[in-house]
Motif scaffolding. Sequence first.
Motif, mmCIF file in Angstrom:
data_model
loop_
_atom_site.group_PDB
_atom_site.id
_atom_site.type_symbol
_atom_site.label_atom_id
_atom_site.label_comp_id
_atom_site.label_asym_id
_atom_site.label_seq_id
_atom_site.Cartn_x
_atom_site.Cartn_y
_atom_site.Cartn_z
ATOM 1 N N THR A 583 4.061 37.085 -13.320
ATOM 2 C CA THR A 583 2.791 37.336 -14.327
ATOM 3 C C THR A 583 2.071 37.963 -14.128
ATOM 4 N N THR A 584 1.332 38.993 -15.263
ATOM 5 C CA THR A 584 -0.134 39.524 -15.142
ATOM 6 C C THR A 584 -1.098 39.002 -15.341
ATOM 7 N N GLU A 585 -0.959 37.762 -16.046
ATOM 8 C CA GLU A 585 -1.963 37.203 -16.520
ATOM 9 C C GLU A 585 -1.399 35.274 -15.735
ATOM 10 N N PRO A 586 -2.843 34.969 -15.189
ATOM 11 C CA PRO A 586 -2.658 33.637 -14.379
ATOM 12 C C PRO A 586 -2.705 32.702 -15.459
ATOM 13 N N VAL A 587 -1.296 31.574 -14.944
ATOM 14 C CA VAL A 587 -0.814 30.839 -16.094
ATOM 15 C C VAL A 587 -2.198 29.204 -15.727
ATOM 16 N N SER A 588 -2.727 28.723 -16.143
ATOM 17 C CA SER A 588 -3.537 27.038 -16.645
ATOM 18 C C SER A 588 -2.596 26.204 -16.493
ATOM 19 N N ILE A 589 -2.866 25.245 -15.599
ATOM 20 C CA ILE A 589 -2.492 23.883 -15.633
ATOM 21 C C ILE A 589 -3.427 22.837 -15.531
ATOM 22 N N THR A 590 -3.206 21.871 -16.757
ATOM 23 C CA THR A 590 -4.341 20.959 -17.058
ATOM 24 C C THR A 590 -3.908 19.405 -16.138
ATOM 25 N N VAL A 591 -4.520 19.143 -16.054
ATOM 26 C CA VAL A 591 -3.646 17.918 -15.342
ATOM 27 C C VAL A 591 -4.666 16.662 -15.980
ATOM 28 N N GLU A 592 -4.539 15.752 -16.298
ATOM 29 C CA GLU A 592 -5.133 14.545 -17.374
ATOM 30 C C GLU A 592 -5.068 13.710 -17.039
ATOM 31 N N ASP A 593 -5.517 11.941 -17.236
ATOM 32 C CA ASP A 593 -4.535 10.954 -17.190
ATOM 33 C C ASP A 593 -3.443 10.498 -17.703
ATOM 34 N N ASN A 594 -2.556 9.743 -17.710
ATOM 35 C CA ASN A 594 -0.665 10.112 -18.159
ATOM 36 C C ASN A 594 -1.243 8.490 -19.173
ATOM 37 N N PRO A 595 -1.278 7.996 -20.201
ATOM 38 C CA PRO A 595 -1.115 6.741 -20.631
ATOM 39 C C PRO A 595 0.009 6.100 -20.840
#
Length: 795
Positions: A583-595
Amino acid sequence: MGRLQSSIGLITGTDIVGTVDQLIAISAQPRDRLLARTSEIEGQQQELASLTASVIGVQLAGNALGTDALFTSKSATSSNDSALSAATGDNAVAGQYTVRTLQTAATHSVQSIQSFAARDTALGLAGSITVKPDGFVDQAVSLSDLNDGLGVEAGSIRLTDRSGATADVDLSTSRTIDDVLQAINDADVEIRATTRDGKIRLIDESGATSSNLKLEQLGIAETAADLGLWGIDVASSVADGNAINLPTGVTSLRGPALSQLNGRNGLGALTTLDLQLSDGSTAGVDLSGTGSLSEIIDEINASGLDLIARINDAGNGLRIRDVSGGSGSFTITSADNTASSLGFSGAIDGDIAVGADLNLQTVTTETALADLNQGTGPTTGSFTIQDSNGDTAAVNLTVDEIDTVGELIDRINALDVNVTAGINDAGDGIKITDNAGGTSLLSITDSGTGTVAADLGISGTVASGVTSVSGSQSTSISIDADDTLDDIVTKINAEGRYGTASVVAGDNGTFQLQIRANQGGDVGRLAISSSADLDLNLRTISRGQDAVITISSDGGNERFLTSTDGVFEDSITGLNLTAKAITTEPVSITVEDNPDAVVGAINTFVDQYNLLVDRINETTFFNAETSEVGLLFGSSETLRIQSGYSRLLSGRTSSSGSVRSLAQIGVRLDENGKLQVDTTKLRDSLASDSAGVAKFFNNVDSETEVNNGFVGQLDRLADRLAGDENSVLLGRTQTLATQVERNNERVETLNLRLDAERERLLAQFYSTEEAIAKIQSNQAAIDSISFISLNSNDS
C-alpha cells in the motif's frame, strides 16, 4: 424307531406346544422380572454416562476461564484489512500501531523467453542448465544493521546542487543503502549518489559553481548523521560522507565486496572497461576505485552511453543492455583482464550482454553443515575415503561431533589417508585432493543407507588422471540435442534438488520451460542460468523474496520485520500480522481490551451448565397424573450434583479480592435453577474492575499453586462428581455394572432351568398322547370281540 411328534395332540387334539409355552411363561415370570430390572439398570447407566459427559462439559467450559490471558486479551483492528490483517497473540499490548507493507512474499520462478512449437519434439539444443541456491551478488546490507545495530533513523533530508536547486528527499521507507542512493538519484536535483570505501559519495552533475553542494537534515531525526552525511556543505563537485560502521563480517555497504568474488580470490586489479555500442558510441569506464559490483554498475551507467547496467536475472553477475538502437556491433573489451574478470568477452550476440557467474564465495570454514543445500544440510551418518594407494578411513558426522564445514575439513585432514581437504575454488563446497600418487583412483563412498557424501557432492570415484573431487551447492543438468521440452522437465525433476520444472502452454499454442523453487520466500531464491550454447533465454518472472513490513508505535522508531510467507508474529507488540498487498498509505492497527472474549467464555460456561440442568430434569421428573418417573428419580447422585453446584454458584468465595460471587458480575441462578447473565452488568464489571473479576476466577496460591478461585473450586467439584478416581458418578456406574453382570448370570441360569422344564413338559404331553393312543387301541380291540352264541339244540 423314531417318534413323529406334532404340536397338536393327534389323539386328544390338545395344543401341546402352546400349552407348554403358557406353562413356561408362568414359570419364567421371575426371570422376566429380572430382565426388566436389568433393562432399567442399563437405562440408568446410559443416563449416568450422559450426566458424566455434561458435568465434564461444565468443567471444560469453566477451565476456559482459568487463564489470566483471557482477562487481559486484546482485539486488533486494521484500517485496511484487505492489505494487512491483524490478530492478537497472548501478550498483545494495547496501543496504536502504524504498519507499512513494503514487500509481499514470492516464490522464485524462472521461465524461458524462447518458446517452442511442440513439447514432444527434439529441440536440437545442447548445453546445460545450472541451478544454485546462493551466490547472489545483489544482497544489500539492511540499514537496521548499520552503526553497531543502531540502524538509521527514519527521516527526510534536503539536497542542494551547485546550481542552487534544492529537493527534499523522504528516506523513511528506505531499507538499504541502495534504497537511499536511489531516492537521492531520483530527486529533482543534479546530484548523483554512489559509494566509495564504506562511505556515501555525492557527485554534482549540474556543471555550475554558484552554490555549494549541500545536504541538510529536515526535522529532528538524525537520518543524515546515521548515514555519515551530516554537515556536507562544500564548494566542490564531489563530497564523501563519513565512514559508516558495518556489521561484523560485512566488508561493503552494497552487497559483497569484489574481494569475495571468484571463490574469494577476488577479481584482481580492475582498470578501464571499454564499451562500444551498436550506434558507434564508445566510452572507457574507469573501475579502478570501485569496491563492489554496485559501484561498478554506477560507473557504467554514468558513462554517458545509451545503456542499462544491472545485476543479471540469475543474480550472480552483471548484465549490460545496449539501448542505442544502432546497427553496428556491441562489444565489451579491455586492454587487460578487466572485461573477462567481470564475465564478458568481446563481441556480444545481440544487444544484451549477460555476464558469467562471478562465483561469490558462499561456503567458509565457519559455515554450519545444517545451512548447506538451502538449509536442509547433509544427512547424519558416515562415509569412507580411499586414496590412490588403497588406504581407507571413515568420517562419521555424529560420532565425530562435526557441525561446521571447517570441522569436517579438519577431520578429513586428520585421517590416516593421504588426502587434503579444503574449500573448493568456486567457494561453494568442499574439495578433496589425493596426494598419495598411487595406481588406484580416489574414491569416496557413503556407508550403509547414508547420503552424507552425496549431499556434499563428493561421492563417487574420480576418472583416470583426475586427482581431486569438488563438491558444490549448485546442480547442473546436461541437455542433449535430441531432448524434447518434456525431456528437459523430466531431467530437472529427477534431480529435484532445489526446484520443480513444468511446461507452460502459451495462448498462441507455443510452449515454454518454467522452473519454480521448492521453497518460498528469500530462502527459496534460486540462481538459474543456461550455458551460452543453450538458447533458452531464461528470465526470472518472480523473484524469491520475503515479505517485508515496518511497524512503529506512538510515533517511535520503525522496526523492519521479514517473513517467508507474509505472516508475521511480532513478539514485542504481541500482534500476528498478515501482509496481503503493498500500500502507498500506512495501515493503522488499533489494539484495545477485548471484553468480548471474557463475555463469550462466561456465556459458554452458562450454556454448558444449563444443559446439565436440562439433563438432570429429564432423568429425575415425576408425573403426578400418570405416576411416571425418570430413570434417576430420587437418586442420591443427582441430588449431590444439584446441591454441589447450587452451593458453588450461589455462594461466595473466600477470595480477598473485590469480587467474591458470580452475582456481583451479573451471573445468577433463576427460579428454575438455571444460570442467567446480565451482559450489561458483566461488561461494566470488566470495564471497572477487570483485575478483580480475573482474581475471582483465578486466585492461585503462590506456594501451593492451588487455584482457590471459582475456576479451581469448580474443577475440584467436577472431579468429585465425575472424575476418574472415586467420583460419585463413577462409583454409581461401577455398582450398576456389577448388578447388570450378576443379573445376566442369574438370567442365564434361569434360562437353562426353563429349557429343561420345557423339554420335560413336552415329553410328558407326548407320553400322555401315546398312553391314550394305546388305551384307545386296546378299547378298539375289546370292542371287536364278539360273543359266541350257543345253539339250544346242541345243549
